[in-house]
Design an enzyme around this catalytic site. Structure first.
Site, short mmCIF file in Angstrom:
data_model
loop_
_atom_site.label_atom_id
_atom_site.label_comp_id
_atom_site.label_asym_id
_atom_site.label_seq_id
_atom_site.Cartn_x
_atom_site.Cartn_y
_atom_site.Cartn_z
N GLY A 5 10.05 -8.18 -0.27
CA GLY A 5 9.79 -7.85 1.13
C GLY A 5 8.55 -6.99 1.31
O GLY A 5 7.95 -6.50 0.35
N ARG B 131 5.02 -2.20 2.31
CA ARG B 131 3.97 -1.31 2.86
C ARG B 131 3.20 -2.03 3.96
O ARG B 131 2.00 -1.83 4.12
CB ARG B 131 3.03 -0.86 1.75
CG ARG B 131 2.41 -1.99 0.96
CD ARG B 131 1.37 -1.48 -0.01
NE ARG B 131 0.77 -2.57 -0.76
CZ ARG B 131 -0.43 -2.51 -1.32
NH1 ARG B 131 -1.15 -1.42 -1.20
NH2 ARG B 131 -0.91 -3.52 -2.00
N LYS C 280 -1.46 -3.46 6.76
CA LYS C 280 -1.11 -3.34 5.35
C LYS C 280 -1.47 -1.93 4.88
O LYS C 280 -2.63 -1.52 4.95
CB LYS C 280 -1.87 -4.39 4.53
CG LYS C 280 -1.41 -4.53 3.09
CD LYS C 280 -2.10 -5.73 2.45
CE LYS C 280 -1.66 -5.91 1.00
NZ LYS C 280 -2.35 -7.05 0.36
N GLY D 46 4.60 3.28 0.62
CA GLY D 46 4.25 2.45 1.76
C GLY D 46 2.80 2.52 2.17
O GLY D 46 2.39 1.89 3.15
N ASP E 77 5.98 -15.03 -4.40
CA ASP E 77 5.86 -14.26 -3.16
C ASP E 77 4.41 -14.14 -2.71
O ASP E 77 4.15 -13.62 -1.61
CB ASP E 77 6.49 -12.87 -3.32
CG ASP E 77 5.95 -12.12 -4.51
OD1 ASP E 77 6.23 -12.56 -5.64
OD2 ASP E 77 5.27 -11.10 -4.33
N ASP F 196 -2.91 -12.32 -0.44
CA ASP F 196 -2.62 -11.21 -1.34
C ASP F 196 -3.64 -11.09 -2.47
O ASP F 196 -3.43 -11.54 -3.59
CB ASP F 196 -1.19 -11.30 -1.90
CG ASP F 196 -0.16 -10.94 -0.85
OD1 ASP F 196 -0.47 -10.10 0.01
OD2 ASP F 196 0.95 -11.48 -0.88
#
Length: 480
Positions: A86, A89, A109, A122, A248, A258
């Site tokens: 999940g 952050r 982000k 985070g 992910d 990412d």
């Protein structure tokens, strides 16, 4: 500020996410605003640059109409399944429909802890935020599907990794943040209704044509496979190495997402690895097509109940990966050496060139760019010729025989072979200046250079040349 949000994902059941507001930053300051992207999204760039806009970009102010959520997903990380990951952050502020009619997520982000933080802070450090900004915009300049960077702000706070670092928040724009891991999260809980609900949502958002056929879930899988195959082929054609191709980090929309320990290859070697955490080379440059198919197989497993448990149908979808990949990759390689069509023997020419490059450790980007000049005149061969000069000369004779059937191949090659890429040593120098000296000049200049990677400009030689031995970057690191 007025932003016309329409938050369709937040209308799904709350199992799909956690509602959580961003954590305010102490003293946010704007580093960079992507004004062109803001306009494409229908946002007022001038407003975003005001203190009120910067407060929004830092998470200090939640704009009217936003519905901040942290998305739930699972994932195979280096082959090992983690049932709950999940957004640890990140906050998805909401969705906007841009001037082009396309719905996109706006996500912060580094905006503070969420229920998925797993004891993390985070937050994000400035270096990784600027790296993602640079590389994602470089990929956009190259014409490769990617998430985009709308803004970067510093937070006025310190984050701790191996040392004290300045904090920052990236505003990321994506077609969506639905990952293979999102399907895995729901499938691992045995809730086929939720898997179906997510599939219906993804089809409506990304593949509406699939809904009009007799078997929408099979069509959905077919199209995700096709997009991922084409995406990874495009990575290989510019020497890009994602570095952490976990499920992910695999978007069902077909965008690159990412940017952690990513890098562009200098000397050509299919075994190239940069990521400091990829100890076995699982995500090496040449392994990326195989891993993409592995990830898609995990998606097919999640969708199997929607395919009436027809394993043959799932396998047929996955078998579509190879032809889609090969069409993009081998077609791209042929264009990189100036060849159109698919005459017999063309693929032998490209593969023989790659073998010569690998044996020499020739710079991937520079070799293909210099071949553009060699296509115009054999006098330019000297700039390309490898240590195995006889091998290159024999190859070049075969190449020119084939090239004689093309019209102005040099110009065609310059349109697909970038003059500049986000060279690792140049990226690291820009990040060091920003993080250690608060000097954002190199970052700004590099962004401008990477926005037009196919132009010829002798003044940009410092960005086009390969690194000297002492400048080589051998490892890249994940921002977490």
């Amino acid at each position: 500020m007025h932003i016309q949000f329409d938050n369709s994902y937040a209308r799904l059941p709350d199992r799909f996410y956690a509602r959580v507001d961003p954590t305010p930053a102490a003293a946010p300051a704007l580093v960079r605003l992507n004004r062109a992207l803001a306009e494409q999204l229908g946002l007022d760039a001038e407003e975003l640059a005001t203190p009120q806009g910067v407060a929004l970009l830092a998470g200090n102010q939640v704009p009217k109409g936003a519905d901040p959520i942290a998305l739930a997903y699972a994932g195979h990380q280096f082959g090992h399944f983690v049932p709950q990951l999940g957004d640890g952050r990140a906050n998805l502020l909401g969705e906007v429909v841009g001037q082009d009619g396309v719905r996109r997520d706006i996500q912060l982000k580094g905006s503070g802890p969420t229920p998925f933080s797993r004891r993390g802070d985070g937050r994000a450090a400035l270096g990784p935020v600027l790296r993602e900004y640079l590389i994602s915009e470089a990929m956009a300049g190259l014409g490769i599907p990617t998430t985009r960077a709308l803004a970067a702000v510093t937070t006025g706070e310190t984050v701790w990794r191996e040392t004290r670092l300045p904090g920052a928040v990236l505003t990321r724009v994506a077609a969506s943040h639905i990952r293979v891991g999102t399907f895995q999260y729901l499938a691992a809980r045995g809730d086929q209704d939720d898997v179906r609900r997510l599939a219906d949502y993804a089809i409506a958002r990304h593949y509406p044509d699939a809904a009009r056929g007799p078997d929408p879930y099979r069509a959905f899988l077919d199209q995700v496979v096709a997009r991922q195959a084409a995406l990874v082929a495009q990575w290989l054609l510019v020497g890009f190495i994602h570095g952490v191709m976990n499920t992910d980090n695999c978007s069902v929309s077909g965008e690159t997402i990412d940017y952690g320990p990513c890098a562009f290859m200098d000397g050509y070697d299919p075994a190239t690895v940069f990521s400091s955490i990829d100890h076995q080379g699982r995500y090496a440059y040449g392994n990326q097509p195989r891993i993409a198919l592995w990830n898609l197989t995990r998606l097919a497993e999640c969708l199997l109940p929607l395919l009436d448990n027809n394993e043959d149908a799932a396998k047929q979808s996955l078998q579509g990966f190879a032809p889609h990949f090969e069409a993009t990759y081998f077609g791209g390689l042929r264009r990189k050496i100036g060849l159109s069509g698919e005459p017999e023997g063309d693929d032998n020419l490209t593969q023989d060139l790659l073998k010569l490059m690998a044996a020499d450790g020739a710079d991937f980007t520079q070799t293909f760019r210099r071949l553009c000049d060699a296509a115009d005149s054999p006098a330019a061969d000297a700039a390309v010729r490898f240590r195995d000069g006889a091998g290159y000369d024999a190859w070049a004779r075969r190449w020119r025989v084939r090239l004689a059937r093309e019209v102005d191949p040099g110009a065609a090659m310059r349109a697909v072979n970038p003059a500049v890429i986000a060279r690792n040593h140049v990226v690291e120098a820009a990040l060091t200046a920003a993080v250690e000296r608060a000097d954002f000049g190199p970052f700004e200049t590099l962004l401008d250079v990477l926005s037009q990677p196919y132009r010829d400009d002798p003044a940009l030689e410092q960005y086009a040349r390969p690194p000297r031995h002492e400048e080589r970057v051998r490892q890249t690191f994940c921002g977490t």
